[in-house]
Design a protein around this motif. Structure first.
Motif, PDB file in Angstrom:
ATOM      1  N   GLU A  15      54.315  44.840  56.003  1.00 33.85           N
ATOM      2  CA  GLU A  15      54.620  45.318  57.354  1.00 33.85           C
ATOM      3  C   GLU A  15      54.193  44.304  58.411  1.00 33.85           C
ATOM      4  O   GLU A  15      54.858  44.165  59.446  1.00 33.85           O
ATOM      5  CB  GLU A  15      53.918  46.658  57.600  1.00 33.85           C
ATOM      6  CG  GLU A  15      54.367  47.784  56.682  1.00 33.85           C
ATOM      7  CD  GLU A  15      55.862  48.011  56.697  1.00 33.85           C
ATOM      8  OE1 GLU A  15      56.487  47.810  57.751  1.00 33.85           O
ATOM      9  OE2 GLU A  15      56.422  48.399  55.655  1.00 33.85           O
ATOM     10  N   MET A  16      53.122  43.577  58.167  1.00 38.86           N
ATOM     11  CA  MET A  16      52.693  42.534  59.102  1.00 38.86           C
ATOM     12  C   MET A  16      53.744  41.437  59.213  1.00 38.86           C
ATOM     13  O   MET A  16      54.066  40.955  60.307  1.00 38.86           O
ATOM     14  CB  MET A  16      51.357  41.942  58.649  1.00 38.86           C
ATOM     15  CG  MET A  16      50.154  42.848  58.840  1.00 38.86           C
ATOM     16  SD  MET A  16      48.632  42.148  58.131  1.00 38.86           S
ATOM     17  CE  MET A  16      48.509  40.618  59.068  1.00 38.86           C
ATOM     18  N   LYS A  17      54.300  41.045  58.057  1.00 44.64           N
ATOM     19  CA  LYS A  17      55.330  39.999  58.076  1.00 44.64           C
ATOM     20  C   LYS A  17      56.600  40.489  58.774  1.00 44.64           C
ATOM     21  O   LYS A  17      57.253  39.747  59.512  1.00 44.64           O
ATOM     22  CB  LYS A  17      55.633  39.564  56.642  1.00 44.64           C
ATOM     23  CG  LYS A  17      54.477  38.836  55.972  1.00 44.64           C
ATOM     24  CD  LYS A  17      54.812  38.445  54.540  1.00 44.64           C
ATOM     25  CE  LYS A  17      53.656  37.704  53.890  1.00 44.64           C
ATOM     26  NZ  LYS A  17      53.939  37.364  52.471  1.00 44.64           N
ATOM     27  N   ARG A  18      56.945  41.759  58.533  1.00 45.98           N
ATOM     28  CA  ARG A  18      58.105  42.331  59.217  1.00 45.98           C
ATOM     29  C   ARG A  18      57.889  42.349  60.730  1.00 45.98           C
ATOM     30  O   ARG A  18      58.813  42.077  61.502  1.00 45.98           O
ATOM     31  CB  ARG A  18      58.366  43.749  58.714  1.00 45.98           C
ATOM     32  CG  ARG A  18      58.902  43.848  57.297  1.00 45.98           C
ATOM     33  CD  ARG A  18      59.129  45.306  56.909  1.00 45.98           C
ATOM     34  NE  ARG A  18      60.097  45.933  57.813  1.00 45.98           N
ATOM     35  CZ  ARG A  18      60.226  47.250  57.964  1.00 45.98           C
ATOM     36  NH1 ARG A  18      59.405  48.069  57.319  1.00 45.98           N
ATOM     37  NH2 ARG A  18      61.140  47.740  58.774  1.00 45.98           N
ATOM     38  N   LEU A  19      56.665  42.666  61.143  1.00 41.12           N
ATOM     39  CA  LEU A  19      56.354  42.701  62.575  1.00 41.12           C
ATOM     40  C   LEU A  19      56.436  41.314  63.196  1.00 41.12           C
ATOM     41  O   LEU A  19      56.865  41.164  64.345  1.00 41.12           O
ATOM     42  CB  LEU A  19      54.958  43.302  62.784  1.00 41.12           C
ATOM     43  CG  LEU A  19      54.536  43.505  64.243  1.00 41.12           C
ATOM     44  CD1 LEU A  19      55.479  44.479  64.943  1.00 41.12           C
ATOM     45  CD2 LEU A  19      53.097  44.024  64.317  1.00 41.12           C
ATOM     46  N   ASP A  20      56.033  40.279  62.459  1.00 39.12           N
ATOM     47  CA  ASP A  20      56.138  38.905  62.961  1.00 39.12           C
ATOM     48  C   ASP A  20      57.591  38.557  63.267  1.00 39.12           C
ATOM     49  O   ASP A  20      57.898  37.966  64.306  1.00 39.12           O
ATOM     50  CB  ASP A  20      55.569  37.920  61.938  1.00 39.12           C
ATOM     51  CG  ASP A  20      54.054  37.988  61.838  1.00 39.12           C
ATOM     52  OD1 ASP A  20      53.428  38.517  62.774  1.00 39.12           O
ATOM     53  OD2 ASP A  20      53.508  37.519  60.822  1.00 39.12           O
ATOM     54  N   ASN A  25      62.110  38.237  67.427  1.00 37.36           N
ATOM     55  CA  ASN A  25      63.387  38.712  67.964  1.00 37.36           C
ATOM     56  C   ASN A  25      63.229  39.189  69.406  1.00 37.36           C
ATOM     57  O   ASN A  25      64.038  38.847  70.282  1.00 37.36           O
ATOM     58  CB  ASN A  25      63.937  39.849  67.106  1.00 37.36           C
ATOM     59  CG  ASN A  25      64.453  39.372  65.762  1.00 37.36           C
ATOM     60  OD1 ASN A  25      64.763  38.199  65.579  1.00 37.36           O
ATOM     61  ND2 ASN A  25      64.552  40.278  64.812  1.00 37.36           N
ATOM     62  N   LEU A  26      62.202  39.989  69.650  1.00 32.40           N
ATOM     63  CA  LEU A  26      61.984  40.500  71.004  1.00 32.40           C
ATOM     64  C   LEU A  26      61.680  39.373  71.985  1.00 32.40           C
ATOM     65  O   LEU A  26      62.120  39.409  73.142  1.00 32.40           O
ATOM     66  CB  LEU A  26      60.837  41.515  70.999  1.00 32.40           C
ATOM     67  CG  LEU A  26      61.134  42.878  70.361  1.00 32.40           C
ATOM     68  CD1 LEU A  26      59.876  43.724  70.318  1.00 32.40           C
ATOM     69  CD2 LEU A  26      62.221  43.600  71.143  1.00 32.40           C
ATOM     70  N   ALA A  27      60.930  38.361  71.531  1.00 31.25           N
ATOM     71  CA  ALA A  27      60.600  37.234  72.400  1.00 31.25           C
ATOM     72  C   ALA A  27      61.845  36.446  72.799  1.00 31.25           C
ATOM     73  O   ALA A  27      61.857  35.779  73.839  1.00 31.25           O
ATOM     74  CB  ALA A  27      59.594  36.312  71.717  1.00 31.25           C
ATOM     75  N   ASN A 233      66.729  49.070  69.518  1.00 33.68           N
ATOM     76  CA  ASN A 233      66.610  49.151  68.056  1.00 33.68           C
ATOM     77  C   ASN A 233      65.338  48.467  67.561  1.00 33.68           C
ATOM     78  O   ASN A 233      64.661  48.969  66.646  1.00 33.68           O
ATOM     79  CB  ASN A 233      67.826  48.516  67.390  1.00 33.68           C
ATOM     80  CG  ASN A 233      69.071  49.369  67.520  1.00 33.68           C
ATOM     81  OD1 ASN A 233      68.993  50.557  67.837  1.00 33.68           O
ATOM     82  ND2 ASN A 233      70.228  48.774  67.284  1.00 33.68           N
ATOM     83  N   GLU A 234      65.018  47.332  68.161  1.00 36.18           N
ATOM     84  CA  GLU A 234      63.822  46.608  67.735  1.00 36.18           C
ATOM     85  C   GLU A 234      62.553  47.394  68.055  1.00 36.18           C
ATOM     86  O   GLU A 234      61.605  47.397  67.265  1.00 36.18           O
ATOM     87  CB  GLU A 234      63.775  45.228  68.413  1.00 36.18           C
ATOM     88  CG  GLU A 234      64.928  44.302  68.034  1.00 36.18           C
ATOM     89  CD  GLU A 234      64.986  44.010  66.552  1.00 36.18           C
ATOM     90  OE1 GLU A 234      64.018  43.471  66.008  1.00 36.18           O
ATOM     91  OE2 GLU A 234      66.019  44.339  65.931  1.00 36.18           O
TER      92      GLU A 234
END
Length: 270
Positions: A15-20, A25-27, A233-234
């Motif tokens: 989950e940490m890698k997915r959050l990275d 994407n958001l940035a 979505n993000e």
């Protein structure tokens, strides 16, 4: 080893890698023509679970009998890029270009070491420098049709215009000034996007094994392609990731509490 601890730990790392990836994407939600990334997950290889220290039930060869298959949780499979097009934003700037369809602009890129190579981008926020050449925001030269199809960053394939004359660029990429064609914007596509890697600076590098092909994409003048990141979505995905991470934390806390009781309460000699 307590398998539950390992399962919770690997799930939290995943989950940490997915959050990275999601944070990146958001940035780049406002980066011109940025293509969002996603992740896949896969389980570790299954292994046979066996009975331990059970002398009453050995298998036919004197080994502990198999009781089934188990897997030690999940890990990140791969990170992929979503190449779907973003929406178009009108700027009315003559050197802002967007690609309608599958394709990329070819750029003669020079790195800090002075090495020149061809990179590819869908970011068409170009400008004209003092010498009249069509360049990116960072000053790298846009290649014409010949340079793009041949992957040739030679200066002969740069696009030069009169900076004082009106610039018209039609859907075929022809650069027109004073009713004359003075250059052609190079567009190319690739037979397999798996051979593209993100280089940085909103550009892509073509790896060995990838091939350039013609494209029937067209060019829109005075508009820019926006990022294909859907912020809503993000954010929803971010909440899902947070909940999954918290679930892993709770599993570890529960197992820690159980082990504490087993060691300090059940194992205590009165």
């Amino acid at each position: 080893m307590v398998k539950g601890l390992y399962t919770a730990y690997t799930g939290m790392v995943n989950e940490m890698k997915r959050l990275d990836v999601l944070s990146n994407n958001l940035a780049n939600a406002n980066t011109t023509a940025y293509k969002k990334e996603g992740t896949t997950s896969r389980t570790f290889a299954d292994e046979m679970a066996v009975k331990l220290n059970d002398t009453s039930d050995y298998g036919p060869y004197g080994f502990a009998r198999d009781i089934g298959e188990i897997s030690f949780s999940v890990h990140l499979g791969q990170t992929y890029t979503d190449y779907s097009s973003g929406s178009f934003e009108v700027t009315d700037n003559a050197t802002d270009l967007a690609i309608a369809g599958d394709g990329f602009f070819a750029i003669s890129f020079t790195n800090k070491a002075g090495e020149t190579s061809v990179k590819y981008t869908r970011d068409g926020s170009f400008t004209v420098n003092t010498e009249g050449y069509l360049v990116t925001k960072d000053g790298d030269y846009v290649l014409n049709a010949t340079g793009a199809l041949n992957g040739d960053p030679d200066p002969a394939n740069y696009i030069q215009v009169d900076p004082n004359a009106t610039i018209t660029i039609n859907q075929l990429g022809y650069v027109i000034q004073n009713d004359e064609v003075v250059g052609t914007i190079g567009l190319v596509d690739f037979d397999n996007y798996d051979y593209l890697e993100k280089y940085g600076e909103n550009m892509y590098n073509l790896l060995d094994g990838g091939n350039l092909i013609d494209t029937d994409a067209t060019i829109e003048q005075g508009v820019l392609e926006t990022s294909n990141v859907n912020v809503v979505n993000e954010m929803v995905n971010m909440i899902t990731i947070q909940r999954a991470y918290e679930a892993g934390q709770k599993v570890i806390t529960s197992i820690d509490s159980t082990l504490d009781k087993a060691v300090n309460s059940i194992g205590r000699i009165s």
